[in-house]
Motif scaffolding. Structure first.
Motif, PDB file in Angstrom:
ATOM      1  N   PRO A 288      -6.191  11.916 -19.715  1.00  0.00           N
ATOM      2  CA  PRO A 288      -6.427  12.297 -18.637  1.00  0.00           C
ATOM      3  C   PRO A 288      -8.390  12.519 -19.157  1.00  0.00           C
ATOM      4  N   GLY A 289      -9.279  11.924 -17.829  1.00  0.00           N
ATOM      5  CA  GLY A 289     -10.094  11.755 -17.892  1.00  0.00           C
ATOM      6  C   GLY A 289     -11.538  12.112 -18.062  1.00  0.00           C
ATOM      7  N   ARG A 290     -11.797  13.043 -16.707  1.00  0.00           N
ATOM      8  CA  ARG A 290     -12.739  14.193 -17.374  1.00  0.00           C
ATOM      9  C   ARG A 290     -12.685  15.312 -16.212  1.00  0.00           C
ATOM     10  N   THR A 291     -12.768  16.577 -17.058  1.00  0.00           N
ATOM     11  CA  THR A 291     -13.141  17.720 -16.332  1.00  0.00           C
ATOM     12  C   THR A 291     -14.158  18.541 -16.621  1.00  0.00           C
ATOM     13  N   THR A 292     -14.727  19.609 -15.777  1.00  0.00           N
ATOM     14  CA  THR A 292     -15.626  20.162 -16.282  1.00  0.00           C
ATOM     15  C   THR A 292     -15.289  21.596 -15.864  1.00  0.00           C
ATOM     16  N   GLU A 293     -14.303  22.528 -16.669  1.00  0.00           N
ATOM     17  CA  GLU A 293     -13.751  23.479 -15.874  1.00  0.00           C
ATOM     18  C   GLU A 293     -14.300  24.527 -16.196  1.00  0.00           C
ATOM     19  N   TYR A 294     -15.901  24.625 -17.047  1.00  0.00           N
ATOM     20  CA  TYR A 294     -16.401  25.880 -17.357  1.00  0.00           C
ATOM     21  C   TYR A 294     -18.002  25.465 -16.842  1.00  0.00           C
ATOM     22  N   LEU A 295     -18.226  24.523 -15.323  1.00  0.00           N
ATOM     23  CA  LEU A 295     -19.683  24.283 -15.617  1.00  0.00           C
ATOM     24  C   LEU A 295     -20.080  26.382 -15.108  1.00  0.00           C
ATOM     25  N   PRO A 296     -21.341  26.064 -14.868  1.00  0.00           N
ATOM     26  CA  PRO A 296     -21.544  27.398 -14.516  1.00  0.00           C
ATOM     27  C   PRO A 296     -21.645  27.313 -12.405  1.00  0.00           C
ATOM     28  N   SER A 297     -22.064  28.547 -11.697  1.00  0.00           N
ATOM     29  CA  SER A 297     -22.476  28.770 -10.800  1.00  0.00           C
ATOM     30  C   SER A 297     -23.748  27.233 -10.361  1.00  0.00           C
ATOM     31  N   GLN A 298     -24.572  26.999 -10.360  1.00  0.00           N
ATOM     32  CA  GLN A 298     -25.189  26.599 -10.565  1.00  0.00           C
ATOM     33  C   GLN A 298     -24.890  24.904 -10.403  1.00  0.00           C
ATOM     34  N   ALA A 299     -24.509  24.570 -11.653  1.00  0.00           N
ATOM     35  CA  ALA A 299     -23.978  22.766 -11.504  1.00  0.00           C
ATOM     36  C   ALA A 299     -22.203  22.793 -10.272  1.00  0.00           C
ATOM     37  N   VAL A 300     -21.847  23.667  -9.888  1.00  0.00           N
ATOM     38  CA  VAL A 300     -20.617  23.692  -8.959  1.00  0.00           C
ATOM     39  C   VAL A 300     -21.400  23.503  -7.518  1.00  0.00           C
ATOM     40  N   ARG A 301     -22.506  24.341  -7.354  1.00  0.00           N
ATOM     41  CA  ARG A 301     -23.377  24.338  -6.474  1.00  0.00           C
ATOM     42  C   ARG A 301     -23.922  22.928  -5.930  1.00  0.00           C
ATOM     43  N   GLU A 302     -24.308  21.916  -7.192  1.00  0.00           N
ATOM     44  CA  GLU A 302     -24.850  20.904  -7.090  1.00  0.00           C
ATOM     45  C   GLU A 302     -23.590  19.657  -6.592  1.00  0.00           C
ATOM     46  N   ILE A 303     -22.293  20.335  -7.448  1.00  0.00           N
ATOM     47  CA  ILE A 303     -21.845  19.790  -6.819  1.00  0.00           C
ATOM     48  C   ILE A 303     -20.855  19.221  -5.394  1.00  0.00           C
ATOM     49  N   ALA A 304     -20.701  20.269  -4.923  1.00  0.00           N
ATOM     50  CA  ALA A 304     -20.389  20.443  -3.611  1.00  0.00           C
ATOM     51  C   ALA A 304     -21.054  20.511  -2.600  1.00  0.00           C
ATOM     52  N   GLU A 305     -22.307  21.130  -2.478  1.00  0.00           N
ATOM     53  CA  GLU A 305     -23.368  20.569  -1.709  1.00  0.00           C
ATOM     54  C   GLU A 305     -24.692  19.738  -1.748  1.00  0.00           C
ATOM     55  N   ILE A 306     -24.282  19.151  -2.600  1.00  0.00           N
ATOM     56  CA  ILE A 306     -25.929  17.666  -2.989  1.00  0.00           C
ATOM     57  C   ILE A 306     -25.244  16.767  -3.182  1.00  0.00           C
ATOM     58  N   SER A 307     -24.002  17.033  -4.550  1.00  0.00           N
ATOM     59  CA  SER A 307     -23.879  15.045  -4.452  1.00  0.00           C
ATOM     60  C   SER A 307     -22.609  14.751  -3.872  1.00  0.00           C
ATOM     61  N   ASP A 308     -21.419  15.211  -3.889  1.00  0.00           N
ATOM     62  CA  ASP A 308     -20.257  14.693  -3.308  1.00  0.00           C
ATOM     63  C   ASP A 308     -20.831  14.033  -1.999  1.00  0.00           C
ATOM     64  N   PRO A 309     -21.396  15.384  -1.176  1.00  0.00           N
ATOM     65  CA  PRO A 309     -21.569  15.053   0.237  1.00  0.00           C
ATOM     66  C   PRO A 309     -22.077  13.551   0.055  1.00  0.00           C
ATOM     67  N   ALA A 310     -23.709  13.576  -0.763  1.00  0.00           N
ATOM     68  CA  ALA A 310     -24.029  11.915  -0.985  1.00  0.00           C
ATOM     69  C   ALA A 310     -23.241  10.900  -0.851  1.00  0.00           C
ATOM     70  N   LYS A 311     -22.547  10.957  -1.713  1.00  0.00           N
ATOM     71  CA  LYS A 311     -21.450   9.867  -2.340  1.00  0.00           C
ATOM     72  C   LYS A 311     -20.828   9.768  -1.501  1.00  0.00           C
ATOM     73  N   VAL A 312     -20.028  10.408  -0.810  1.00  0.00           N
ATOM     74  CA  VAL A 312     -18.825  10.127   0.687  1.00  0.00           C
ATOM     75  C   VAL A 312     -19.554   9.821   1.899  1.00  0.00           C
ATOM     76  N   LYS A 313     -20.924  10.071   1.905  1.00  0.00           N
ATOM     77  CA  LYS A 313     -21.661   9.521   2.788  1.00  0.00           C
ATOM     78  C   LYS A 313     -22.430   8.051   2.854  1.00  0.00           C
ATOM     79  N   ILE A 314     -22.194   7.561   1.980  1.00  0.00           N
ATOM     80  CA  ILE A 314     -22.033   6.330   1.088  1.00  0.00           C
ATOM     81  C   ILE A 314     -21.331   5.351   0.868  1.00  0.00           C
ATOM     82  N   ARG A 315     -20.089   6.587   0.240  1.00  0.00           N
ATOM     83  CA  ARG A 315     -19.119   4.752   0.800  1.00  0.00           C
ATOM     84  C   ARG A 315     -18.286   5.059   2.123  1.00  0.00           C
ATOM     85  N   THR A 316     -18.681   6.063   3.005  1.00  0.00           N
ATOM     86  CA  THR A 316     -17.773   6.080   4.338  1.00  0.00           C
ATOM     87  C   THR A 316     -18.411   4.564   4.785  1.00  0.00           C
ATOM     88  N   VAL A 317     -19.489   4.629   4.683  1.00  0.00           N
ATOM     89  CA  VAL A 317     -19.892   3.219   5.199  1.00  0.00           C
ATOM     90  C   VAL A 317     -19.289   2.160   4.301  1.00  0.00           C
TER      91      VAL A 317
END
Length: 755
Positions: free
Chosen positions: A272-301
């Motif tokens: 298995p390549g990469r998991t991050t099961e022990y991240l704090p809540s702030q990191a999970v918020r960054e992924i869910a609300e900033i990073s993932d939406p940005a990457k999805v938007k760019i790749r959709t185009v």
């Protein structure tokens, strides 16, 4: 007083403090005896930990390889035959394809060994042994060192231990941090470099459902390809030679014809390549609300452009098949991940755990000294990252480097810098020129200028629109104004005037004397543009990101150390890091939504039901329809049906593609190829009710090879067994069968007998 929502969260976290969720975890093979063996046997496994991982005798680990850089494969014959996913071998299949000989569309089967196709650069790596080297790596590393200095010492110690371990051998040694650097483990490896393509079904089988069905269940994909490992005359790794012989493994997996039932024990063995099961809540918020939406938007185009051009031109379809699959795979995964995190209420659950942690810290003075600043510092660091740094990082990686010309131009930007330097740098520069010259044909074989130009104008327009002015390179602003916001015209200018847009131009460029070459590169608009982006990134994004990332690594290490102290009865597994792991669970259904329940298996009937000749993803080969109509399933069908895929509750991630799914007796029952969309958040938080791994049934693989492809000679290499239904989990029957594992002289075969 707790409200109902808070009470539910508290109960869930209290339960999780004593053990990982049912079936959660990616466990180290060398620690199965002390951590997992009893639980695995309770769930139905009839093997011992030593049958899975041993350094003294052959074991299941000797049939598992890291395939290439990011997949898993398993050995299924005593002649080095290797099974992995179709999408793992996709790049190799593509490399042997052309418009005239399209192996992607038509499939490929080597009917003799001399027809098997070499794949330069492809490797298969076995694990020889594992070792805990924490003491050797950390003994002279004092607490409190700045993270950068600590990492220098750690890397020096790693190199020292690696050199001592591999001296005088042909082995390599990989040492990785676990639990954010609280522990270090070494994997001694043996890597084979002569790997040949043996067989692959047509895309209409190997990619049936395509991107439409990707990450989805129910699934009907025959996602497999076959390769063979070749070795020198001493059965050791050797460079490609027509004189090499098929590798004779220490163990190969027998393949079960008995099938699967709901509740059966399953084990996934892989990388298995990469998991991050022990991240704090702030990191999970960054992924869910900033990073993932940005990457999805760019790749959709980007995906929209690639899809349009691939459908319009067969040559472009072949050139971009593997690229499109790679871009699309993560794109859809991130969408599912965002949805899963929201549905799981992951941020709130993390916050509740952090409140428990803060209460625990407050109980003792010693704990306060060590842990009291962890959460406040996390909060401060992620607040800083949220002020444009995370977004700028993602846009540089996805939008800027998502343009092939700009990504490629990085090499020439670096070359221009070398040519300006000292004589030593100029010697290095000539070596770089030679390297670039050799790699030119490979790059342009799978490059279409017209397509990339469309991507350029679309993605740079997004970059200019979505990022703050401080992250905009001056050259981008000047040229954007020069072309009055006409991004297509801007792209025309760059691609018409760059010397990096064709193999012929690049080869002519690289033949120039150093002074002229350097001048041409400095004046090249593509080099100028990537230099502008890279300068902004390196000056305004990377320093802050690196500093905070180093701090967060230390904070994560400290936080996880504290969690392990707080939850002493909990079995902690380390995050995935592309090292060999075992996960285990059971064949199981799930409910993706209210009022919906998915069964645990699919059959060939579902393929016929999905058929739509007007949609490329749902075309069905005529031969497959004929076999279905005649119910000509040979020894591989079950009760008049042909099983295709099944789901189980094993904890998997990227890198587990191609991993064997093994039953209670150590027999191959399937090959893992995906997760369900509702469970893609399992890289961050596992949910036992919704997380399922998706696997191709081994019987479908055999059916395609034998009945569809007519390659029965390959099946004859394999060890097929039919030992009937799996034994039940302990406690579910009145008597507990005693199981003995017997090994004959050929240690590549394990025989399991229930007395």
């Amino acid at each position: 007083m707790f409200n109902r929502k808070q009470l539910c969260l508290w109960v869930l976290l209290a339960l999780s403090s004593f053990s990982a969720y049912a079936d959660e975890g990616m466990w180290l093979p060398m620690l199965l005896k002390q951590l997992n063996e009893a639980d695995m046997q309770k769930k139905g496994m009839r093997l011992s930990a030593e049958d899975i991982y041993s350094v003294n005798k052959s074991s299941l680990k000797d049939a598992i390889v890291q395939f290439g850089a990011g997949c898993t494969g398993e050995i299924i014959s005593n002649q080095g035959l290797l099974l992995t996913n179709h999408h793992c071998g996709y790049g190799q299949i593509q490399s042997h394809s052309s418009v005239e000989n399209d192996l992607l569309t038509n499939g490929f089967w080597a009917m003799t060994k001399d027809q098997e196709k070499p794949n330069p650069g492809l490797t298969a790596t076995f694990i020889v042994r594992m070792e805990d080297v924490t003491k050797q790596i950390l003994d002279d590393v004092p607490a409190g060192l700045p993270e950068a200095e600590r990492e220098k010492r750690v890397q020096a110690n790693i190199k020292k231990v690696q050199a001592q371990t591999t001296a005088g051998t042909h082995y390599d040694a990989i040492i990785r941090p676990f639990f954010y650097g609280n522990e270090y483990y070494m994997y001694v490896t043996e890597t084979f470099k002569d790997i040949r393509l043996v067989g692959a079904p047509p895309e209409s089988i190997g990619k049936f459902g395509g991107d439409t069905d990707n990450w989805m269940w129910p699934r009907h994909t025959g996602d497999f390809s076959l390769f063979r490992i070749y070795a020198g005359p001493d059965n050791k790794p050797a460079a490609y030679s027509p004189n090499n012989k098929p590798y004779v493994p220490k163990h190969h997996l027998p393949i079960s014809l008995a099938g699967i039932q709901e509740g059966d024990f399953t084990m996934v063995f892989g990388f298995p390549g990469r998991t991050t099961e022990y991240l704090p809540s702030q990191a999970v918020r960054e992924i869910a609300e900033i990073s993932d939406p940005a990457k999805v938007k760019i790749r959709t185009v980007k995906l929209g452009i690639l899809d349009q051009d691939m459908k319009a031109d067969p040559r472009v379809r072949i050139q971009y098949a593997a690229k499109y699959a790679s871009v699309s795979n993560a794109h859809k995964k991130w969408i599912g991940e965002m949805r899963g995190l929201r549905k799981l209420n992951a941020i709130a659950k993390k916050q509740e755990l952090e409140r428990q942690f803060a209460n625990w810290v407050a109980q003792e003075t010693g704990r306060k000294a060590t842990y009291s600043q962890v959460m406040p510092q996390f909060e401060q660091n992620y607040a800083t990252l949220a002020k444009g740094i995370t977004l700028a990082r993602d846009y540089f990686n996805e939008a800027v480097l998502g343009v092939e010309l700009l990504n490629y131009a990085q090499n020439y930007m670096n070359l221009a810098s070398m040519l300006q330097g000292t004589p030593e740098n100029k010697t290095e520069a000539q070596e770089q020129v030679d390297k670039l010259s050799k790699g030119t044909a490979g790059f342009f074989k799978n490059y279409n200028l017209a397509t990339d130009k469309k991507v350029f104008s679309a993605l740079l327009q997004l970059y200019a629109k979505d990022l703050e002015a401080q992250f905009q390179p001056e050259v981008l602003q000047i040229l954007a104004k020069q072309f009055n916001g006409n991004w297509a015209a801007y792209a025309d200018y760059v691609y018409a005037n760059s010397n990096l847009t064709s193999e012929e131009k690049v080869q002519s460029l690289l033949k120039l004397p150093p002074t002229q070459l350097q001048a041409k590169l400095v004046a090249d608009p593509a080099v100028q543009l990537i230099h502008g982006f890279a300068t902004v990134y390196r000056s305004k994004v990377l320093p802050t990101y690196t500093t905070l990332n180093d701090q967060n690594t230390l904070l994560n290490r400290t936080y996880l150390q504290g969690l392990r102290e707080m939850q002493k009865d909990r079995k902690f597994y380390p995050d995935a890091n592309l090292t060999l792991r075992v996960s285990y669970g059971q064949v199981d259904t799930y409910k993706p939504a209210d009022g919906v329940t998915y069964d645990y298996y699919t059959t060939l009937e579902g393929i016929i039901e999905k058929e739509d000749p007007t949609i490329p993803d749902y075309k069905v080969p005529a031969k497959l329809k004929e076999l279905y109509q005649k119910k000509d399933y040979g020894a591989y069908g079950m009760n008049g049906q042909m099983p295709v895929a099944f789901i189980a509750s094993n904890h998997t991630t990227g890198g587990n593609s191609g991993s064997p799914v093994i039953n209670a007796r150590g027999e191959l029952i399937g090959t893992n190829f995906d997760r369900n969309w509702e469970g893609t958040m399992s890289d961050i938080m596992y949910d036992p009710d919704r997380v399922r791994n998706i696997s191709m049934d081994a019987r479908y693989f055999l059916f395609i090879v034998d009945k569809f492809a007519g390659a029965g000679h390959l099946v004859k290499e394999m060890t097929l067994v039919n030992n009937g239904p799996q034994p039940p989990a302990l406690g579910t029957n009145k008597t507990k069968p005693e199981v003995k594992i017997k090994r004959g002289k050929n240690t590549s075969k394990m025989k399991v007998k229930a007395n």
